[in-house]
Design a protein around this motif. Structure first.
Motif, PDB file in Angstrom:
ATOM      1  N   ASP A 118     -35.098   5.363  -3.763  1.00  0.00           N
ATOM      2  CA  ASP A 118     -36.147   4.451  -3.304  1.00  0.00           C
ATOM      3  C   ASP A 118     -36.447   3.401  -4.373  1.00  0.00           C
ATOM      4  O   ASP A 118     -37.597   3.137  -4.714  1.00  0.00           O
ATOM      5  CB  ASP A 118     -37.421   5.211  -2.910  1.00  0.00           C
ATOM      6  N   TYR A 170     -31.101   0.733   1.930  1.00  0.00           N
ATOM      7  CA  TYR A 170     -31.941   0.111   2.947  1.00  0.00           C
ATOM      8  C   TYR A 170     -32.006  -1.382   2.665  1.00  0.00           C
ATOM      9  O   TYR A 170     -31.973  -1.817   1.514  1.00  0.00           O
ATOM     10  CB  TYR A 170     -33.362   0.665   2.911  1.00  0.00           C
ATOM     11  N   ASN A 186     -34.513  -4.490   3.249  1.00  0.00           N
ATOM     12  CA  ASN A 186     -35.860  -4.912   3.602  1.00  0.00           C
ATOM     13  C   ASN A 186     -35.871  -6.435   3.615  1.00  0.00           C
ATOM     14  O   ASN A 186     -35.377  -7.067   2.695  1.00  0.00           O
ATOM     15  CB  ASN A 186     -36.882  -4.375   2.596  1.00  0.00           C
ATOM     16  N   TYR A 221     -34.945  -1.060   6.403  1.00  0.00           N
ATOM     17  CA  TYR A 221     -36.082  -0.334   5.859  1.00  0.00           C
ATOM     18  C   TYR A 221     -37.016   0.071   6.995  1.00  0.00           C
ATOM     19  O   TYR A 221     -37.416  -0.778   7.805  1.00  0.00           O
ATOM     20  CB  TYR A 221     -36.801  -1.218   4.839  1.00  0.00           C
ATOM     21  N   PRO A 222     -37.360   1.348   7.088  1.00  0.00           N
ATOM     22  CA  PRO A 222     -38.150   1.826   8.229  1.00  0.00           C
ATOM     23  C   PRO A 222     -39.527   1.166   8.339  1.00  0.00           C
ATOM     24  O   PRO A 222     -40.038   0.999   9.440  1.00  0.00           O
ATOM     25  CB  PRO A 222     -38.304   3.328   7.975  1.00  0.00           C
ATOM     26  N   GLU A 223     -40.118   0.801   7.236  1.00  0.00           N
ATOM     27  CA  GLU A 223     -41.460   0.204   7.257  1.00  0.00           C
ATOM     28  C   GLU A 223     -41.400  -1.300   7.004  1.00  0.00           C
ATOM     29  O   GLU A 223     -42.300  -1.878   6.400  1.00  0.00           O
ATOM     30  CB  GLU A 223     -42.330   0.891   6.210  1.00  0.00           C
ATOM     31  N   MET A 224     -40.344  -1.940   7.486  1.00  0.00           N
ATOM     32  CA  MET A 224     -40.151  -3.368   7.241  1.00  0.00           C
ATOM     33  C   MET A 224     -41.230  -4.184   7.963  1.00  0.00           C
ATOM     34  O   MET A 224     -41.498  -3.975   9.140  1.00  0.00           O
ATOM     35  CB  MET A 224     -38.759  -3.801   7.724  1.00  0.00           C
ATOM     36  N   ARG A 225     -41.842  -5.078   7.219  1.00  0.00           N
ATOM     37  CA  ARG A 225     -42.800  -6.038   7.768  1.00  0.00           C
ATOM     38  C   ARG A 225     -42.284  -7.414   7.371  1.00  0.00           C
ATOM     39  O   ARG A 225     -42.683  -7.971   6.352  1.00  0.00           O
ATOM     40  CB  ARG A 225     -44.190  -5.783   7.201  1.00  0.00           C
ATOM     41  N   SER A 226     -41.397  -7.940   8.191  1.00  0.00           N
ATOM     42  CA  SER A 226     -40.673  -9.156   7.837  1.00  0.00           C
ATOM     43  C   SER A 226     -41.532 -10.419   7.874  1.00  0.00           C
ATOM     44  O   SER A 226     -41.202 -11.403   7.231  1.00  0.00           O
ATOM     45  CB  SER A 226     -39.479  -9.340   8.769  1.00  0.00           C
TER      46      SER A 226
END
Length: 174
Positions: free
Chosen positions: A133, A75, A77, A38-43
């Protein structure tokens, strides 16, 4: 009696580290052949641990015939939640009598401070349909973490987490 005690212990141990999954039963999982992260991944992981997890996922999915792509079908995430679980331990003391016509009992517990808290991490993997999405599968696993673990131990831990979670993907429909 002994068999019953062993069975209860095994059930308790097994329930402590289980994979929880959820999915959309209307999805055709065989249509997903390519993946990306996922491009906006905030793990919630540091960069080193995030690289370990993504490398483990990539390696596993490639062994299943999937391909990493810039224009994926799905994607992945990844996000984590860290917390401390209280570690409670005590010794019980009891006094009692059980005569023919009654009984008296007194009991109590003495806490034993072996260690304060056990650090845990909940790791969640969301699989998202890239075209729509929309989330179509989720796997969650809880693992105990050691803050002073070596890089090799962390890599092995995250490899195990990925193996356990993705052992349930794709789901076996009943």
């Amino acid at each position: 009696m002994r068999f019953s005690c062993i069975l209860v212990v095994l059930l308790l141990l097994g329930s402590c580290a289980s994979v929880k999954t959820d999915y959309d039963p209307s999805v055709s999982f065989s249509s997903y052949r390519t993946f990306g992260f996922y491009p906006e991944m905030r793990s919630g992981l540091n960069q080193l641990d995030e690289k370990r997890v993504t490398a483990a996922v990539e390696a596993l999915l490639k062994t299943r015939g999937m391909t990493l792509s810039d224009t994926p079908d799905m994607y992945i995430n990844i996000f984590t939640r860290n917390y401390e679980r209280p570690y409670n331990s005590s010794v019980g003391i009891g006094v009692g009598t059980g005569g023919r016509r009654g009984g008296i009992g007194i009991s109590g517990g003495i806490p034993i401070p072996i260690r304060s808290n056990a650090a845990s991490q909940e790791v969640t993997f969301d699989l998202i349909d890239a075209g729509r999405d929309e989330l179509f599968w989720q796997g969650v696993y809880e693992v105990k973490v050691r803050n002073n673990a070596s890089p090799e131990a962390k890599e092995a831990m995250y490899h195990k987490v990925v193996q356990k979670v993705f052992s349930r993907y794709p789901p076996r429909k009943k």
